[in-house]
Write a protein that holds these residues in place. Structure first.
Motif, PDB file in Angstrom:
ATOM      1  N   LEU A   9     105.417   6.031  23.202  1.00 43.62           N
ATOM      2  CA  LEU A   9     106.266   5.552  22.129  1.00 43.62           C
ATOM      3  C   LEU A   9     106.414   6.628  21.070  1.00 43.62           C
ATOM      4  O   LEU A   9     105.460   7.341  20.780  1.00 43.62           O
ATOM      5  CB  LEU A   9     105.654   4.289  21.495  1.00 43.62           C
ATOM      6  N   PRO A  10     107.617   6.763  20.460  1.00 39.07           N
ATOM      7  CA  PRO A  10     107.777   7.732  19.372  1.00 39.07           C
ATOM      8  C   PRO A  10     106.828   7.385  18.235  1.00 39.07           C
ATOM      9  O   PRO A  10     106.724   6.234  17.822  1.00 39.07           O
ATOM     10  CB  PRO A  10     109.243   7.553  18.957  1.00 39.07           C
ATOM     11  N   VAL A  11     106.117   8.358  17.753  1.00 40.07           N
ATOM     12  CA  VAL A  11     105.187   8.120  16.662  1.00 40.07           C
ATOM     13  C   VAL A  11     105.850   8.468  15.347  1.00 40.07           C
ATOM     14  O   VAL A  11     106.828   9.191  15.292  1.00 40.07           O
ATOM     15  CB  VAL A  11     103.911   8.965  16.837  1.00 40.07           C
ATOM     16  N   HIS A 297      95.298  12.204  25.384  1.00 41.06           N
ATOM     17  CA  HIS A 297      96.092  11.003  25.159  1.00 41.06           C
ATOM     18  C   HIS A 297      97.524  11.406  24.790  1.00 41.06           C
ATOM     19  O   HIS A 297      97.746  12.465  24.205  1.00 41.06           O
ATOM     20  CB  HIS A 297      95.496  10.161  24.028  1.00 41.06           C
ATOM     21  N   PRO A 298      98.499  10.563  25.120  1.00 42.88           N
ATOM     22  CA  PRO A 298      99.905  10.880  24.813  1.00 42.88           C
ATOM     23  C   PRO A 298     100.162  10.966  23.316  1.00 42.88           C
ATOM     24  O   PRO A 298      99.560  10.249  22.519  1.00 42.88           O
ATOM     25  CB  PRO A 298     100.680   9.717  25.438  1.00 42.88           C
ATOM     26  N   LEU A 299     101.065  11.855  22.944  1.00 39.72           N
ATOM     27  CA  LEU A 299     101.518  11.986  21.553  1.00 39.72           C
ATOM     28  C   LEU A 299     102.954  12.513  21.593  1.00 39.72           C
ATOM     29  O   LEU A 299     103.186  13.716  21.712  1.00 39.72           O
ATOM     30  CB  LEU A 299     100.623  12.948  20.769  1.00 39.72           C
ATOM     31  N   ASN A 319     106.155  15.577  24.746  1.00 33.42           N
ATOM     32  CA  ASN A 319     104.820  14.998  24.656  1.00 33.42           C
ATOM     33  C   ASN A 319     103.818  16.109  24.339  1.00 33.42           C
ATOM     34  O   ASN A 319     103.510  16.932  25.198  1.00 33.42           O
ATOM     35  CB  ASN A 319     104.456  14.310  25.981  1.00 33.42           C
ATOM     36  N   ALA A 320     103.366  16.159  23.094  1.00 34.43           N
ATOM     37  CA  ALA A 320     102.423  17.188  22.665  1.00 34.43           C
ATOM     38  C   ALA A 320     101.005  16.887  23.142  1.00 34.43           C
ATOM     39  O   ALA A 320     100.191  17.808  23.288  1.00 34.43           O
ATOM     40  CB  ALA A 320     102.434  17.320  21.147  1.00 34.43           C
ATOM     41  N   TYR A 321     100.708  15.618  23.384  1.00 36.39           N
ATOM     42  CA  TYR A 321      99.362  15.138  23.704  1.00 36.39           C
ATOM     43  C   TYR A 321      98.384  15.449  22.566  1.00 36.39           C
ATOM     44  O   TYR A 321      98.629  16.319  21.727  1.00 36.39           O
ATOM     45  CB  TYR A 321      98.841  15.730  25.009  1.00 36.39           C
ATOM     46  N   HIS A 322      97.285  14.734  22.533  1.00 41.23           N
ATOM     47  CA  HIS A 322      96.222  15.032  21.587  1.00 41.23           C
ATOM     48  C   HIS A 322      94.891  14.659  22.224  1.00 41.23           C
ATOM     49  O   HIS A 322      94.835  13.882  23.182  1.00 41.23           O
ATOM     50  CB  HIS A 322      96.424  14.300  20.245  1.00 41.23           C
ATOM     51  N   CYS A 323      93.821  15.254  21.705  1.00 41.69           N
ATOM     52  CA  CYS A 323      92.496  15.057  22.268  1.00 41.69           C
ATOM     53  C   CYS A 323      91.701  14.093  21.396  1.00 41.69           C
ATOM     54  O   CYS A 323      91.697  14.223  20.170  1.00 41.69           O
ATOM     55  CB  CYS A 323      91.766  16.396  22.380  1.00 41.69           C
ATOM     56  N   LYS A 324      91.061  13.148  22.050  1.00 47.30           N
ATOM     57  CA  LYS A 324      90.315  12.143  21.306  1.00 47.30           C
ATOM     58  C   LYS A 324      89.159  11.648  22.158  1.00 47.30           C
ATOM     59  O   LYS A 324      89.274  11.538  23.377  1.00 47.30           O
ATOM     60  CB  LYS A 324      91.236  10.972  20.939  1.00 47.30           C
ATOM     61  N   ALA A 390      98.950  20.136  24.494  1.00 42.98           N
ATOM     62  CA  ALA A 390      97.550  20.143  24.942  1.00 42.98           C
ATOM     63  C   ALA A 390      97.520  19.872  26.434  1.00 42.98           C
ATOM     64  O   ALA A 390      97.835  18.770  26.892  1.00 42.98           O
ATOM     65  CB  ALA A 390      96.743  19.086  24.186  1.00 42.98           C
ATOM     66  N   GLY A 391      97.150  20.902  27.207  1.00 42.07           N
ATOM     67  CA  GLY A 391      97.124  20.748  28.651  1.00 42.07           C
ATOM     68  C   GLY A 391      95.905  20.011  29.148  1.00 42.07           C
ATOM     69  O   GLY A 391      95.971  19.263  30.124  1.00 42.07           O
ATOM     70  N   SER A 392      94.794  20.201  28.490  1.00 43.44           N
ATOM     71  CA  SER A 392      93.562  19.494  28.827  1.00 43.44           C
ATOM     72  C   SER A 392      92.638  19.529  27.621  1.00 43.44           C
ATOM     73  O   SER A 392      92.887  20.277  26.664  1.00 43.44           O
ATOM     74  CB  SER A 392      92.889  20.129  30.046  1.00 43.44           C
ATOM     75  N   CYS A 393      91.618  18.730  27.666  1.00 47.26           N
ATOM     76  CA  CYS A 393      90.703  18.623  26.517  1.00 47.26           C
ATOM     77  C   CYS A 393      89.272  18.908  26.951  1.00 47.26           C
ATOM     78  O   CYS A 393      88.888  18.681  28.101  1.00 47.26           O
ATOM     79  CB  CYS A 393      90.785  17.214  25.915  1.00 47.26           C
TER      80      CYS A 393
END
Length: 396
Positions: A9-11, A297-299, A319-324, A390-393
């Motif tokens: 979803l668009p953030v 996670h998706p971003l 989709n930039a993705y983010h790490c959490k 972010a390709g991987s975390c």
């Protein structure tokens, strides 16, 4: 790294961009003595910082909803990027910026002028190409074409506009034979001229093209025809394509990590510590937050929501993705830890040093994206940006 099947979803802009801001405007709530952010100022600052990330001083003041991008630039974008703009192969593109300029002379005399003022002085010019679309000959000239099957097309840098017909008024850049009966795009390398214009913009007097028979006789442009900007389809306009590099490169992240299993297994209390952490988390009601492992996670960044859809051609967002997630002791290989992170987690777990936190869940592989857009002069630009996805975390 596994990705949870979340809906993309668009953030909100603030959620995506405010992390870019090093200095944020605040308002002080005197009654509660709490610092509160001013959303409008945060948004302004966030967009300003995002423009800096994309190397753009100001977004174009004109929206280009109805303007069509050159097919060459669209095809180039589709070659180097996937549907989300992520780079397929970093070696496919020469440099990190490609610009297309349309002819500004609007002349039918095979003279061309391209305004290169949008090219920054700091950019290194790698290759410059003149793209001309050769039209099919008229049927009325078939008798002539039956005697001549090739023509010689020469491209000159104009040195003096007032003496363009004289040898000293122009400088030969390239010349080659072209089938007279052919139709389609012809590409000529003019890097030498563009580099000289970059060093001295006042020397930009344009390019001049001549067409001759193999015997050296000048041909009437109506016999061996090239499309002009005024008389033909917009997709066949004379165009200068410029490949440059602005020198900006992303962060180099390690793509492999040394095995830390040996170091982890050397501590017999690791399983006990993990169990204690889990029990504590469950009893405190923070189970999900505490034991959710570090993962991607998706971003989704939506350019339409930011207000940039009027000048960005592709992609519409990415989709930039983010790490959490947490990096609990012991760090297994699934956490992709560095040796430093492994040691830090041990020090934290054994409480050997006060104030040492657990390692952080951060990107350990970053991908570049490509943006195809109109600049303020209406030129179409393809630019590659490092460190955008972010390709991987991993735990660092």
């Amino acid at each position: 790294v596994d990705v949870e099947p979340l809906t993309l979803l668009p953030v909100k802009l603030e959620e995506v961009l405010v992390q870019q801001c090093t200095s944020r405007p605040y308002q002080v709530d005197q009654e509660n003595s709490v610092l509160k952010e001013d959303p409008s100022e945060v948004r302004t600052e966030a967009i300003k910082r995002l423009l800096e990330v994309f190397g753009i001083e100001e977004p174009p003041s004109i929206h280009y909803y109805t303007k069509q991008a050159p097919q060459y630039m669209i095809d180039l974008y589709n070659t180097v990027a996937d549907a989300d703009g992520v780079t397929k192969d970093p070696d496919l593109l020469e440099g990190n910026t490609v610009r297309s300029f349309f002819d500004k002379s609007h002349s039918n005399q095979m003279e061309f002028f391209f305004n290169l003022s949008s090219v920054a002085k700091s950019e290194r010019i790698l290759t410059a190409e003149l793209h001309l679309f050769k039209l099919k000959p008229h049927a009325t000239e078939l008798a002539f074409f039956n005697r001549h099957h090739f023509c010689q097309v020469s491209v000159y840098q104009v040195m003096d506009k007032n003496r363009i017909s004289l040898p000293q008024g122009k400088k030969l850049l390239t010349s080659r034979l072209i089938p007279i009966h052919s139709s389609g795009w012809e590409v000529f390398t003019v890097t030498q001229a563009v580099r000289s214009w970059a060093n001295n913009e006042n020397s930009n007097h344009g390019l001049f093209v001549t067409i001759r028979t193999l015997g050296g006789i000048h041909l009437n442009p109506h016999l061996a025809r090239f499309a002009s900007g005024e008389d033909h389809h917009p997709q066949r306009q004379p165009m200068l394509v410029l490949f440059t590099d602005d020198g900006r490169r992303g962060t180099v992240l390690p793509n492999s990590f040394q095995d830390s299993n040996t170091l982890n297994s050397a501590l017999p209390s690791d399983r006990l510590i993990r169990q204690n952490r889990t029990r504590t988390a469950r009893s405190s009601g923070e189970y999900d937050e505490e034991i959710m492992p570090c993962k991607r996670h998706p971003l989704y960044v939506d350019f339409d929501e930011i207000g940039w859809s009027g000048w960005i051609i592709s992609p519409r967002g990415y989709n930039a993705y983010h790490c959490k997630g947490s990096c609990p002791f012991p760090l297994g290989q699934s956490m992709r830890p560095t040796n430093h992170a492994t040691v830090q987690s041990i020090i934290n777990a054994l409480k050997l040093n006060k104030g040492v936190d657990t390692p952080c869940c951060v990107p350990d592989k970053l991908f570049s994206i490509n943006l195809l857009y109109f600049d303020d002069d209406g030129n179409v630009v393809l630019r590659q940006y490092d460190d955008m996805v972010a390709g991987s975390c991993g735990c660092h």
